[in-house]
Design an enzyme around this catalytic site. Sequence first.
Site, short mmCIF file in Angstrom:
data_model
loop_
_atom_site.label_atom_id
_atom_site.label_comp_id
_atom_site.label_asym_id
_atom_site.label_seq_id
_atom_site.Cartn_x
_atom_site.Cartn_y
_atom_site.Cartn_z
N LYS A 58 1.35 -4.45 -5.52
CA LYS A 58 2.31 -5.15 -4.65
C LYS A 58 3.75 -4.85 -5.06
O LYS A 58 4.66 -4.80 -4.22
CB LYS A 58 2.06 -6.67 -4.65
CG LYS A 58 1.12 -7.09 -3.55
CD LYS A 58 -0.32 -6.78 -3.82
CE LYS A 58 -0.99 -5.77 -2.97
NZ LYS A 58 -2.40 -5.54 -3.32
N GLY A 122 -16.94 -8.88 -25.73
CA GLY A 122 -17.94 -9.95 -25.84
C GLY A 122 -19.27 -9.50 -25.28
O GLY A 122 -19.34 -8.72 -24.33
N VAL A 190 -9.20 -0.81 1.49
CA VAL A 190 -7.99 -1.55 1.16
C VAL A 190 -7.09 -0.76 0.21
O VAL A 190 -5.89 -0.61 0.45
CB VAL A 190 -8.36 -2.91 0.52
CG1 VAL A 190 -7.17 -3.82 0.48
CG2 VAL A 190 -9.50 -3.57 1.26
N GLU A 210 -12.13 9.46 5.26
CA GLU A 210 -13.02 8.29 5.28
C GLU A 210 -14.39 8.72 5.79
O GLU A 210 -14.50 9.32 6.86
CB GLU A 210 -12.40 7.21 6.19
CG GLU A 210 -13.33 6.08 6.59
CD GLU A 210 -13.93 5.31 5.43
OE1 GLU A 210 -13.18 4.86 4.54
OE2 GLU A 210 -15.17 5.13 5.42
N GLY A 281 -14.42 2.09 -3.48
CA GLY A 281 -15.02 0.80 -3.79
C GLY A 281 -15.09 0.56 -5.29
O GLY A 281 -14.66 1.40 -6.10
N ARG A 282 -15.56 -0.63 -5.67
CA ARG A 282 -15.65 -1.01 -7.08
C ARG A 282 -17.05 -1.56 -7.37
O ARG A 282 -17.69 -2.11 -6.48
CB ARG A 282 -14.57 -2.07 -7.40
CG ARG A 282 -13.15 -1.51 -7.24
CD ARG A 282 -12.09 -2.56 -7.49
NE ARG A 282 -12.07 -3.08 -8.83
CZ ARG A 282 -11.51 -2.47 -9.88
NH1 ARG A 282 -10.90 -1.30 -9.73
NH2 ARG A 282 -11.54 -3.02 -11.07
N HIS A 454 11.90 -23.46 14.33
CA HIS A 454 12.35 -22.31 15.12
C HIS A 454 13.63 -21.75 14.52
O HIS A 454 14.50 -22.53 14.12
CB HIS A 454 12.63 -22.75 16.56
CG HIS A 454 13.22 -21.66 17.40
ND1 HIS A 454 12.45 -20.63 17.88
CD2 HIS A 454 14.49 -21.44 17.82
CE1 HIS A 454 13.23 -19.82 18.58
NE2 HIS A 454 14.47 -20.28 18.55
#
Length: 482
Positions: A58, A122, A190, A210, A281-282, A454
Amino acid sequence: MSDKYDVVVIGAGPAGYVAAIRCAQLGLTTACVDDWVDEQGKPRLGGTCLNVGCIPSKSLLESSELYARCQHELGEHGIKTQDVSLDLAAMMARKNKIISDLTLGIAALFKSNQVSWIKGRGRLLAEKRVEITAGKKVTSVEADNIIIATGSSSIDITAAPVDDEFIVDSTGALCFSEVPKRLGVIGAGVIGLELGSVWKRLGAEVVVLEAQDAFLPITDEQIARDSLKEFKKQGLDIRLNARLMQSNIKAKGKNKVVEVHYQDDKGDQKETFDKLIIAVGRHPNSDNVFDEEVDLLLDERFCIHVNEQCETSLPGVYAIGDVVRGPMLAHKGSEEGIMVAERIAGNHGEVNYDLIPSVIYTHPEIAWVGKNEQHLKTIGENYKAGIFPFAASGRARALGTTTGFVKILSHAETDRILGVHVFGPQASELIAQAVVAMEMGASAEDVGLTTFAHPTLSESFHEAALAVNGNAIHVANKRSKK
Ligand code: FAD
Ligand code: NAD
């Protein structure tokens, strides 16, 4: 470091760190184990979201948008500029500072809430122990409750293995040191659209390949159609039904390039790029997270199997965020973290999985919540639709961003809102009011009877709600009221 806690969380992304903070706030002794380190080897909280996901993407989307607006839009506002130029290093430094400030902020929150931050990897052992590996040192801690929040990683494809130099995943695409002349992106999802937009605005020629023949099938069909047209107009060369077959790194003069072979409707195709981003993708980080002797069930997508309350197949062991079913979104993981913390503390906690908003931060943005028209048709639900185009919004005109619309779908008989879809300026912010309205069980009429300031973009949400019942003021209604 203590050896026994009420709660141990494995993973400090937006799911895990939020769960840990909430557990501590509720009076539970809590530790959070995380193995993330930055390029200098320094441990960092915040997981994918803060370090290589939501926040850096972002930051670059904002910077690149400002750059593009300065180049192409300021003249229209009567602002004359000369020699707008790019300092990519400064843009990247700004992004890195934002990441660093935010991750340090989480460390401060851990401290003030007394969450123990355990640096290392972990692994869930039998009898509610967690093994921690930090370098060569292996220790373990015990907990009454364990929350697994190990997140997800980019999917690799054999046809184009990531080498972190010419072929990169989303992490590599957030730190190019120069703007590639020709950039290939595999996957128009995305990440492909957001990062493709960043580099297009900064000057790259961007080709997006794609595999599917449908564009953004997860969105409202009308938005998918309109946004494809808009992104193509912006110069993103999106090619559908393009199946990647093979890629090679080849010498070109003194440089190297990526040669990509793919197939489409016309047969075998070839393209050459300076860089290639893989964004297909993940997958959930569920491997090596628990010992073989631990009987933790995975689902068919290798997510840790959980019920609606994020309880796994083992009592006292929970899993949240990208490592479990559902959309891989930061806010979904955080809400699951809070739900689990509340339930461990003996309180009520739940997540409304029907109302998790989604946003694609392109320009304009795409955002939605609830059901879309395709879905309602498939399940045979009778519904009404109200649409308000941003071209009819005074505020959108003042902003100079009039592409897109707000669409509200409501139940044909009860008028209860079933879904809201926005393609347009600040869709990511506008969708929040739809989520609130739907959480409160509002009808389109309820929203129509509400006063909106407005001139705002929010008025478009109001007008779309009025349009559902044929009462919009600033646009011709499809069905006028009898
Ligand atoms: P993660 O954030 O992946 O965190 C998991 C943490 O666990 C990491 O720190 C990892 O190192 C650690 N870990 C893993 N295994 C172990 C182990 N065995 N021991 C110790 N630690 C371990 N989502 C949005 O909602 N909005 C967006 O705008 C958005 N933009 C994105 C942009 C990009 C480029 C990417 C890649 C993702 C984006 N996402 C976005 C998705 C979002 O980042 C994820 O949904 C979110 O980070 C998942 O949170 P999580 O806590 O489940 O996992
Ligand atoms: P995605 O699922 O959104 O899109 C992947 C795309 O790649 C799909 O359209 C798929 O058809 C295509 N694809 C798959 N294999 C291919 C191949 N071999 N050749 C060409 N195309 C192929 O995945 P993503 O863009 O990698 O993002 C991963 C996840 O991260 C998202 O699903 C989302 O959950 C999260 N994310 C969210 C945001 C946000 O909220 N704004 C931003 C970035 C990432």
